[in-house]
Design an enzyme around this catalytic site. Structure first.
Site, PDB file in Angstrom:
ATOM      1  N   GLY A 173     -10.243 -22.871  66.096  1.00 56.88           N
ATOM      2  CA  GLY A 173     -10.310 -21.911  64.991  1.00 56.88           C
ATOM      3  C   GLY A 173     -11.333 -20.808  65.174  1.00 56.88           C
ATOM      4  O   GLY A 173     -11.747 -20.184  64.196  1.00 56.88           O
ATOM      5  N   LEU A 180       5.917 -22.376  69.957  1.00 53.09           N
ATOM      6  CA  LEU A 180       6.907 -21.317  69.806  1.00 53.09           C
ATOM      7  C   LEU A 180       7.526 -21.412  68.414  1.00 53.09           C
ATOM      8  O   LEU A 180       7.882 -22.497  67.957  1.00 53.09           O
ATOM      9  CB  LEU A 180       7.976 -21.525  70.870  1.00 53.09           C
ATOM     10  CG  LEU A 180       8.829 -20.335  71.244  1.00 53.09           C
ATOM     11  CD1 LEU A 180       7.966 -19.168  71.700  1.00 53.09           C
ATOM     12  CD2 LEU A 180       9.785 -20.730  72.356  1.00 53.09           C
ATOM     13  N   ASN A 195       0.325 -12.029  67.661  1.00 47.78           N
ATOM     14  CA  ASN A 195      -0.320 -13.028  68.512  1.00 47.78           C
ATOM     15  C   ASN A 195      -1.389 -12.340  69.345  1.00 47.78           C
ATOM     16  O   ASN A 195      -1.300 -11.149  69.632  1.00 47.78           O
ATOM     17  CB  ASN A 195       0.727 -13.666  69.437  1.00 47.78           C
ATOM     18  CG  ASN A 195       0.131 -14.798  70.274  1.00 47.78           C
ATOM     19  OD1 ASN A 195      -0.677 -15.591  69.779  1.00 47.78           O
ATOM     20  ND2 ASN A 195       0.503 -14.874  71.539  1.00 47.78           N
ATOM     21  N   HIS A 222      -3.407 -12.965  73.043  1.00 44.72           N
ATOM     22  CA  HIS A 222      -3.341 -13.771  74.264  1.00 44.72           C
ATOM     23  C   HIS A 222      -4.526 -13.374  75.156  1.00 44.72           C
ATOM     24  O   HIS A 222      -4.831 -12.188  75.276  1.00 44.72           O
ATOM     25  CB  HIS A 222      -2.005 -13.505  74.977  1.00 44.72           C
ATOM     26  CG  HIS A 222      -1.828 -14.345  76.192  1.00 44.72           C
ATOM     27  ND1 HIS A 222      -1.427 -15.667  76.136  1.00 44.72           N
ATOM     28  CD2 HIS A 222      -2.036 -14.077  77.504  1.00 44.72           C
ATOM     29  CE1 HIS A 222      -1.384 -16.163  77.357  1.00 44.72           C
ATOM     30  NE2 HIS A 222      -1.754 -15.215  78.207  1.00 44.72           N
TER      31      HIS A 222
END
Ligand code: GRF
Length: 189
Positions: free
Chosen positions: A14, A91, A104, A106
């Site tokens: 988190g 997913l 998202n 990455h």
């Protein structure tokens, strides 16, 4: 401009959620986190959310056929306008009403070092093994496959001589803390 309403989806420590909590609290991100969805119980991201007074729904993966539907039901129930994947490892099948509303982040410069199996330490190990001199992070709209979908922004960091996966991860993480709030600001505006 009304603040953005965010549902933050977590699967682990988190730290991404914590950064968003802190940016909302200090006013540098005009948004409010209206839901946190965790994919398993017992993760420290849940503790961070609860410390901040946020409501957490745990949506476990099984049965797998209904996982995405149950996640988005929790999101819809919160009234969130934007879904923020924050260390989320699964997913999702994004329903039509959330197309272009799921982001998202990455920890590489996509499309390099993305795709199935490329998460956490694996990404930084692969970057170091490749001899790349730059890495960084990418914020993109999520679609129905891993780490694809239109890119909103990338933020680069150097790969330094002597880097380990841990030192590189820390540098990328610092870039993520700037990039994700910035991307959310852009969307909201
Ligand atoms: C970061 O590497 C981020 O790029 C990826 O998840 C990691 C952070 O996980 N999406 P968490 O927020 O600490 O759980």
């Amino acid at each position: 401009m009304p603040p953005a309403t965010l549902a933050v989806l977590i699967s682990g420590s988190g730290s991404t959620l914590q950064n968003l909590i802190d940016r909302c609290a200090d006013g540098s991100l005009s948004a409010s986190i209206v839901a946190v969805v965790a994919s398993r119980p017992g993760i420290s991201g849940i503790e961070r959310a609860e410390r901040a007074g946020l409501r957490v729904s745990v949506v476990e993966r099984k049965p797998a056929e209904t996982f995405s539907d149950r996640v988005f039901a929790a999101v819809r129930g919160s009234g969130a306008g934007l879904v923020i994947l924050a260390g989320w490892l699964h997913l999702l099948r994004i329903p039509p009403d959330f197309e272009n509303r799921v982001l998202n982040i990455h920890p590489s410069l996509l499309p390099a070092f993305g795709g199935p199996g490329m998460y956490g330490r694996h990404v930084h190990e692969a970057v170091l093994a490749s001899g790349a001199t730059m890495s960084g992070c990418t914020v993109h709209f999520a679609d129905n496959s891993y780490d694809t979908g239109p890119v909103l922004l990338r933020r680069e960091v150097p790969v330094l001589v002597g880097d380990t996966p841990e030192t590189l991860a820390a540098r990328v993480q610092a870039a993520e803390c700037v990039a994700y709030p910035e991307a959310i600001r852009r969307i909201v505006q």
